[in-house]
Design an enzyme around this catalytic site. Structure first.
Site, PDB file in Angstrom:
ATOM      1  N   ALA A  11      22.910 -58.833 -31.286  1.00 35.27           N
ATOM      2  CA  ALA A  11      22.110 -57.583 -31.981  1.00 35.27           C
ATOM      3  C   ALA A  11      20.565 -57.585 -31.630  1.00 35.27           C
ATOM      4  O   ALA A  11      19.922 -56.660 -32.012  1.00 35.27           O
ATOM      5  CB  ALA A  11      22.369 -57.931 -33.579  1.00 35.27           C
ATOM      6  N   GLY A  12      20.014 -58.824 -30.971  1.00 36.46           N
ATOM      7  CA  GLY A  12      18.559 -58.619 -30.941  1.00 36.46           C
ATOM      8  C   GLY A  12      17.864 -57.572 -29.789  1.00 36.46           C
ATOM      9  O   GLY A  12      18.689 -57.182 -29.021  1.00 36.46           O
ATOM     10  N   ARG A  16      11.052 -59.336 -24.625  1.00 39.31           N
ATOM     11  CA  ARG A  16      10.567 -59.926 -23.329  1.00 39.31           C
ATOM     12  C   ARG A  16      11.284 -59.151 -21.902  1.00 39.31           C
ATOM     13  O   ARG A  16      10.988 -59.159 -21.042  1.00 39.31           O
ATOM     14  CB  ARG A  16      11.003 -61.379 -23.207  1.00 39.31           C
ATOM     15  N   ASN A 230      16.271 -64.160 -21.197  1.00 37.69           N
ATOM     16  CA  ASN A 230      15.344 -63.451 -22.039  1.00 37.69           C
ATOM     17  C   ASN A 230      14.433 -62.557 -21.296  1.00 37.69           C
ATOM     18  O   ASN A 230      13.644 -61.896 -22.146  1.00 37.69           O
ATOM     19  CB  ASN A 230      14.410 -64.439 -22.777  1.00 37.69           C
TER      20      ASN A 230
HETATM   21  C1  UD1 Z   1      18.411 -69.438 -29.166  1.00 38.23           C
HETATM   22  C2  UD1 Z   1      18.439 -70.694 -29.800  1.00 38.23           C
HETATM   23  C3  UD1 Z   1      17.812 -71.861 -29.176  1.00 38.23           C
HETATM   24  C4  UD1 Z   1      18.521 -71.913 -27.900  1.00 38.23           C
HETATM   25  C5  UD1 Z   1      18.633 -70.832 -26.858  1.00 38.23           C
HETATM   26  C6  UD1 Z   1      19.557 -70.699 -26.081  1.00 38.23           C
HETATM   27  C7  UD1 Z   1      18.200 -70.200 -32.275  1.00 38.23           C
HETATM   28  C8  UD1 Z   1      17.338 -70.046 -33.380  1.00 38.23           C
HETATM   29  N1  UD1 Z   1      17.709 -70.338 -31.237  1.00 38.23           N
HETATM   30  O1  UD1 Z   1      16.914 -69.340 -28.783  1.00 38.23           O
HETATM   31  O2  UD1 Z   1      18.135 -73.170 -29.896  1.00 38.23           O
HETATM   32  O3  UD1 Z   1      17.974 -73.046 -27.129  1.00 38.23           O
HETATM   33  O4  UD1 Z   1      19.193 -69.677 -27.777  1.00 38.23           O
HETATM   34  O5  UD1 Z   1      19.329 -69.431 -25.226  1.00 38.23           O
HETATM   35  O6  UD1 Z   1      19.439 -69.824 -32.562  1.00 38.23           O
HETATM   36  N2  UD1 Z   1      20.406 -62.242 -32.027  1.00 38.23           N
HETATM   37  C9  UD1 Z   1      20.926 -61.533 -32.989  1.00 38.23           C
HETATM   38  N3  UD1 Z   1      20.249 -61.354 -34.263  1.00 38.23           N
HETATM   39  C10 UD1 Z   1      19.116 -61.876 -34.521  1.00 38.23           C
HETATM   40  C11 UD1 Z   1      18.435 -62.591 -33.443  1.00 38.23           C
HETATM   41  C12 UD1 Z   1      19.064 -62.803 -32.445  1.00 38.23           C
HETATM   42  O7  UD1 Z   1      21.969 -61.023 -32.987  1.00 38.23           O
HETATM   43  O8  UD1 Z   1      18.654 -61.615 -35.643  1.00 38.23           O
HETATM   44  C13 UD1 Z   1      21.081 -62.728 -30.985  1.00 38.23           C
HETATM   45  C14 UD1 Z   1      20.321 -62.172 -29.687  1.00 38.23           C
HETATM   46  O9  UD1 Z   1      20.598 -60.768 -29.309  1.00 38.23           O
HETATM   47  C15 UD1 Z   1      20.719 -63.137 -28.706  1.00 38.23           C
HETATM   48  C16 UD1 Z   1      21.075 -64.508 -29.484  1.00 38.23           C
HETATM   49  O10 UD1 Z   1      21.174 -64.056 -30.833  1.00 38.23           O
HETATM   50  O11 UD1 Z   1      21.755 -62.709 -27.936  1.00 38.23           O
HETATM   51  C17 UD1 Z   1      19.837 -65.449 -29.146  1.00 38.23           C
HETATM   52  O12 UD1 Z   1      18.729 -64.842 -29.580  1.00 38.23           O
HETATM   53  P1  UD1 Z   1      17.204 -65.257 -28.978  1.00 38.23           P
HETATM   54  O13 UD1 Z   1      16.533 -64.364 -29.922  1.00 38.23           O
HETATM   55  O14 UD1 Z   1      17.522 -64.781 -27.838  1.00 38.23           O
HETATM   56  O15 UD1 Z   1      17.189 -66.746 -29.384  1.00 38.23           O
HETATM   57  P2  UD1 Z   1      16.365 -67.858 -28.370  1.00 38.23           P
HETATM   58  O16 UD1 Z   1      15.127 -67.713 -28.788  1.00 38.23           O
HETATM   59  O17 UD1 Z   1      16.754 -67.613 -27.015  1.00 38.23           O
HETATM   60 CA    CA Z   2      17.842 -66.233 -25.745  1.00 35.43          CA
END
Ligand code: UD1
Ligand code: CA
Length: 412
Positions: A11-12, A16, A230
């Site tokens: 969902a994110g 970046r 990312n």
């Molecule tokens: C996340 C992990 C981190 C790990 C990394 C691996 C968490 C807090 N951190 O960090 O420990 O090392 O992935 O790649 O989980 N997303 C949603 N809704 C939200 C936020 C995120 O669906 O509210 C989804 C994003 O679209 C993405 C995934 O979750 O596909 C991970 O989110 P992202 O913000 O990329 O997390 P990282 O900082 O990479």
């Molecule tokens: Ca990520």
């Protein structure tokens, strides 16, 4: 099959990536990132896959509209990965099986790794298992915190790490297997008390340990598989790793790739045994190549290309949405678009199908054993009977074929 479902977080908004497109729709070797994650889940067997979407959700759903095993779950506000999982509560709160959780931005996940996670879950019966990786450069990833005995204590996000914790090279690639009930109990307790003010799924592990549950971390992920995408730079990095895998699989299947780093082959391409792919060849989209062909150097094959066996395509030859039967030769500077080419046809240097009339695309049918002289323009729509001989430099239309045209000889 055990009662098992998967949740994929997608969902994110990707700041970046600097993109208007949903991040998981960005392509790696011709397929959207999310495709690979879905494929890995299906490889280990899951009853349903809940994909949490938010930013640009309608485009993601449209792209995967044929996926009958997917339930789309909307996260309206991106409050963090734990909140994203919570959005599945209405479907899963009473589910008594296992829940696999993966991120949509981790396209390098392999089914084998998920299998390791599941095997560990079956042998040691923990409430949660996570796969970890050890990286030379762990920057950006959540760090795995273990006690002096090596027992897992929790995960700390990069932005929340102390200087000491930043030195830890064991990271969380976000591949988890949870018992569903304790997972949702832990999610209820997560607070957004971190630098970013988000609800972190990673906090669920420490909370589960604190409630007396067994949580296991297995170092099962190869560094090149751990990557989360990312940024655009990471997207191209993931593309290179995936390209190595695609070419590796093809070579195992008996395809010769003369110069792997200077060849690009789409994940959807199929190539038969003993075909040789010469350097600087670019194969994009759904392309099927038979056995014993020779393609390139500098060939460009686009979606909808189907080559039979023993086809030879040489330098600067482009083929799109066309099928070429066994033994076709187009060795130099040709374009075959929207054409059906019969067996043993010879396409001379620089000959092309003129498939677009300014308004629509038209097809060219070339019968078996035709000879197309060099530098010919075949104006579609056009049908050439088997054995037709086109002299070099001809401009051939259906009218010229039907009428009298000095450029065309009918071969007996
Ligand atoms: C996340 C992990 C981190 C790990 C990394 C691996 C968490 C807090 N951190 O960090 O420990 O090392 O992935 O790649 O989980 N997303 C949603 N809704 C939200 C936020 C995120 O669906 O509210 C989804 C994003 O679209 C993405 C995934 O979750 O596909 C991970 O989110 P992202 O913000 O990329 O997390 P990282 O900082 O990479
Ligand atoms: Ca990520």
């Amino acid at each position: 099959m055990a009662d098992r479902v998967a949740i994929i977080l997608a969902a994110g908004i990707s700041k970046r990536m600097n993109t208007k497109l949903a991040k998981v729709l960005h392509e790696v070797c011709g397929r959207p990132m999310l495709w690979y994650v879905l494929d890995a889940c299906r490889g280990v067997g899951v009853d349903k896959i809940y994909v949490v979407v938010g930013y640009s959700a309608e485009h993601v759903e449209e792209r995967f509209k044929d996926a009958n095993d997917v339930v789309w779950v909307t996260q309206h506000e991106q409050k963090g990965t734990a909140n994203a999982v919570m959005c599945c509560r209405e479907y899963l709160q009473d589910f008594d099986g296992q829940t696999l959780i993966l991120c949509g931005d981790g396209p390098l996940i392999r089914t084998e790794t998920l299998r390791t996670l599941i095997d560990k879950g079956e042998s040691e019966k923990p409430a949660a298992t996570l796969a970890t990786a050890v990286l030379d450069d762990p920057a950006g990833y959540g760090r795995i915190i273990r006690d002096a005995y090596g027992n897992l204590q929790g995960i700390v996000e990069h932005s929340d790490c102390t200087d000491e914790q930043l030195k830890i090279r064991e990271v969380n690639p976000s591949y988890y297997l949870f018992d569903n009930k304790p997972l949702f109990e832990a999610l209820e307790k997560i607070e957004p008390d971190n630098v970013k003010g988000e609800y972190y799924l990673t906090d669920a592990l420490a909370l589960m340990i604190a409630s007396g549950h067994k949580v296991v971390a297995v170092t099962a992920v190869r560094p090149e598989e751990a990557m989360g995408v990312n940024s655009r730079a990471e997207l191209s990095e993931a593309g290179k790793i995936m390209q190595d895998r695609i070419q590796g699989r093809l070579m195992e299947n008996g395809v010769t790739i003369v110069d792997p780093p200077n060849t690009w082959i789409d994940a959807r391409a199929e190539i038969g045994q003993d075909t040789v792919i010469e350097p600087f060849t670019y194969i994009h989209g759904e392309v099927k190549i038979g056995g014993n062909c020779r393609v390139g150097p500098f060939a460009f094959l686009r979606s909808g290309t189907v080559l039979g066996d023993d086809v030879v395509l040489g330098v600067f030859t482009e083929v799109k949405n066309s099928s070429l039967a066994d033994g076709v030769r187009a060795r130099h500077h040709s374009y075959l678009g929207d054409a059906t080419v019969g067996k043993d046809v010879n396409v001379g240097a620089g000959s092309i199908t003129a498939n677009y009339d300014g308004k629509k695309i038209n097809r060219t049918e070339i019968g078996d054993a035709c000879y197309i002289g060099s530098g010919s323009v075949l104006i579609a729509p056009l049908t050439l009977e088997a054995g037709t001989h086109i002299n070099a430099g001809a401009v051939v239309s259906q009218d010229s074929i039907n009428g009298l045209c000095k450029d065309v000889d009918k071969k007996e």
